[in-house]
Scaffold this motif. Sequence first.
Motif, short mmCIF file in Angstrom:
data_model
loop_
_atom_site.label_atom_id
_atom_site.label_comp_id
_atom_site.label_asym_id
_atom_site.label_seq_id
_atom_site.Cartn_x
_atom_site.Cartn_y
_atom_site.Cartn_z
N ALA A 1 0.85 -1.08 -0.01
CA ALA A 1 0.01 -0.13 -0.11
C ALA A 1 0.84 1.08 -0.16
O ALA A 1 2.31 1.16 0.54
CB ALA A 1 -0.94 -0.22 1.17
N VAL A 2 0.50 2.35 -0.53
CA VAL A 2 1.17 3.60 -0.55
C VAL A 2 0.33 4.73 -0.05
O VAL A 2 -0.80 4.87 -0.41
CB VAL A 2 1.56 3.85 -2.14
CG1 VAL A 2 2.39 5.28 -2.25
CG2 VAL A 2 2.34 2.70 -2.77
N TYR A 3 0.94 5.42 0.93
CA TYR A 3 0.47 6.67 1.49
C TYR A 3 1.09 7.78 0.94
O TYR A 3 2.28 7.82 0.77
CB TYR A 3 0.46 6.66 3.15
CG TYR A 3 0.43 7.93 3.65
CD1 TYR A 3 -0.77 8.45 4.11
CD2 TYR A 3 1.53 8.75 3.79
CE1 TYR A 3 -1.04 9.57 4.39
CE2 TYR A 3 1.22 10.04 4.19
CZ TYR A 3 0.07 10.54 4.81
OH TYR A 3 -0.01 11.80 5.23
N SER A 4 0.39 9.03 0.67
CA SER A 4 1.10 10.15 0.22
C SER A 4 0.44 11.34 0.94
O SER A 4 -0.79 11.46 1.26
CB SER A 4 0.68 10.19 -1.31
OG SER A 4 1.17 9.58 -2.04
N GLY A 5 1.21 12.16 1.32
CA GLY A 5 0.95 13.29 2.06
C GLY A 5 1.83 14.57 1.58
O GLY A 5 2.72 14.36 1.07
N VAL A 6 1.33 15.53 1.97
CA VAL A 6 2.39 16.81 1.87
C VAL A 6 2.66 17.80 2.86
O VAL A 6 1.48 17.93 3.84
CB VAL A 6 1.76 17.77 0.61
CG1 VAL A 6 2.62 19.13 0.44
CG2 VAL A 6 1.27 16.94 -0.66
N GLY A 7 3.69 18.31 3.25
CA GLY A 7 4.04 18.84 4.40
C GLY A 7 4.68 20.16 3.92
O GLY A 7 5.52 20.35 2.95
N ARG A 8 4.73 21.35 4.85
CA ARG A 8 5.16 22.49 4.46
C ARG A 8 6.65 22.39 5.13
O ARG A 8 6.82 22.94 6.31
CB ARG A 8 4.68 23.73 5.25
CG ARG A 8 4.87 25.11 4.69
CD ARG A 8 4.04 26.14 5.26
NE ARG A 8 4.20 26.26 6.58
CZ ARG A 8 3.17 26.09 7.62
NH1 ARG A 8 2.42 25.51 7.17
NH2 ARG A 8 3.26 25.97 8.97
N CYS A 9 7.61 21.85 4.52
CA CYS A 9 8.90 21.57 4.83
C CYS A 9 9.90 21.09 3.87
O CYS A 9 9.37 21.35 2.65
CB CYS A 9 9.04 20.57 5.95
SG CYS A 9 8.48 18.99 5.57
N ALA B 1 -4.40 4.21 6.18
CA ALA B 1 -5.03 4.93 7.28
C ALA B 1 -3.89 4.85 8.46
O ALA B 1 -3.92 6.01 9.03
CB ALA B 1 -6.59 4.33 7.69
N SER B 2 -3.55 3.79 8.63
CA SER B 2 -2.50 3.64 9.90
C SER B 2 -1.39 4.50 9.52
O SER B 2 -0.98 5.33 10.53
CB SER B 2 -2.20 2.19 9.91
OG SER B 2 -1.18 2.11 10.72
N ALA B 3 -0.74 4.52 8.21
CA ALA B 3 0.27 5.49 8.00
C ALA B 3 -0.02 7.02 8.14
O ALA B 3 0.73 7.82 8.34
CB ALA B 3 0.86 4.99 6.65
N TRP C 1 1.81 9.97 10.07
CA TRP C 1 2.22 11.09 9.56
C TRP C 1 1.39 12.25 9.85
O TRP C 1 2.04 13.38 9.70
CB TRP C 1 2.19 10.89 8.07
CG TRP C 1 3.48 10.10 7.47
CD1 TRP C 1 3.64 8.84 7.24
CD2 TRP C 1 4.79 10.72 7.69
NE1 TRP C 1 4.88 8.61 6.84
CE2 TRP C 1 5.50 9.76 6.99
CE3 TRP C 1 5.24 11.80 7.72
CZ2 TRP C 1 7.04 9.69 7.00
CZ3 TRP C 1 6.73 12.06 7.69
CH2 TRP C 1 7.62 11.04 7.26
N ARG C 2 0.35 12.41 10.38
CA ARG C 2 -0.14 13.76 10.87
C ARG C 2 0.68 14.22 12.11
O ARG C 2 0.87 15.54 11.96
CB ARG C 2 -1.69 13.50 11.51
CG ARG C 2 -2.72 13.45 10.17
CD ARG C 2 -4.11 13.59 10.87
NE ARG C 2 -4.45 12.21 11.45
CZ ARG C 2 -5.03 11.09 11.24
NH1 ARG C 2 -5.41 11.21 9.95
NH2 ARG C 2 -5.34 10.20 11.95
N ASP C 3 1.08 13.31 12.61
CA ASP C 3 2.21 13.85 13.67
C ASP C 3 3.60 14.05 13.25
O ASP C 3 4.17 15.10 13.55
CB ASP C 3 2.25 12.48 14.81
CG ASP C 3 0.94 12.51 15.61
OD1 ASP C 3 0.42 13.52 15.64
OD2 ASP C 3 0.95 11.48 16.42
N ASP C 4 3.88 13.12 12.27
CA ASP C 4 5.37 13.23 11.79
C ASP C 4 5.63 14.47 10.61
O ASP C 4 6.70 15.07 10.88
CB ASP C 4 5.66 11.91 11.13
CG ASP C 4 6.51 10.97 12.26
OD1 ASP C 4 6.49 11.32 13.24
OD2 ASP C 4 6.27 9.65 11.91
N LEU C 5 4.62 14.75 10.12
CA LEU C 5 4.52 15.92 9.43
C LEU C 5 4.49 17.14 10.38
O LEU C 5 5.16 18.28 9.86
CB LEU C 5 3.72 16.13 8.38
CG LEU C 5 3.86 15.33 7.07
CD1 LEU C 5 2.27 15.13 6.14
CD2 LEU C 5 4.88 16.07 6.32
#
Length: 333
Positions: A167-175, A306-308, A312-316
């Motif tokens: 499975a692949v999770y994708s997210g975007v952070g301001r960093c 969903a687990s990832a 990542w809400r925390d890690d971002l």
Amino acid sequence: MKPSARRRIPLRLRRASVPWDRQEPTWRSAKPSLIAQALKRAQSRPSGNWYVIGASRGLPPGKALGITVGSTEIVAWRDGDGRLRTGPGACPHLGAPLRESPVRCGTLVCHWHGLSLDGGPAAGWEPYPAFDDGVLLWVRLDRMGGETPTERPCLPVRPRLGEGVDAVYSGVGRCEPEDVVANRLDPWHGAWFHPYSFVDLTVTEAPDESAADDGFLVEVSFKVAGRLVVPVLARFTAPEPRTVVMHIIEGEGAGSVVETHATPLAPDEQGRPRTAVVEALVAASDRRGFAVARAAAPMLRPLMRASAGRLWRDDLAYAERRWELRAQGRFPG
């Protein structure tokens, strides 16, 4: 429990569970200089100018994908044989956004004036080298990367296609990508920052500040419910500047891998950097019952994402805070 039973049953019951606020502090071990040196070593490794742009499964035939890596606008699609094609995202005629153009029989057709692109050079449009590893999509940007190009990206060892559940999770952070990589090279924060997922975390091996290796060996238990946990031994490494890999080397799911890739994106409206986190999770097991999990992969993938995503809400937030402090000259590391 007898050893044979422990092999059959991956769950453990924590007999001496410790409340979150009474666990052993890890801040003395998580030396800023140690993390900084591991990051520096990762940044010194060659990438061959390859960047992850998405999930293989996220680009089916007949669709176009648009992404801006740094300042380079890219379009990607699959040709008539299903091969990944990538190139500049602006039409060479009058600059139409090719990400919005339809794909017909493997040919990308500009929706402004009908210029057809089959993946080869045409009308001033030059393709970029592309690679589909079966889980992730990559593009090679030699002008942006500035390194000696390689024929293919540096791929971590992972279970062979079809033998695991991916499975692949994708997210975007301001960093920036380095902030994402630094987060992953700090395994000490796991049980403190993610108590809903991890407990009993101990970093048993960490590289010396002058070491050539950046591997971290971590004993950790994944929480299931209540006091039920699954203990594993995991190793974190950084094979290239924008990637950190976790391999489970002992315990349930040995051979499983989590690859975290950081891809720089175009800045936001205020000029602040943005980074895409593309994380590939490939679960594996030598248990006979794992064939059932492979068959249920379409139902498991949303749960894995969903687990990832929760982590990542925390890690971002960690990565964004790190960039914010660096930008203000206040980062203590």
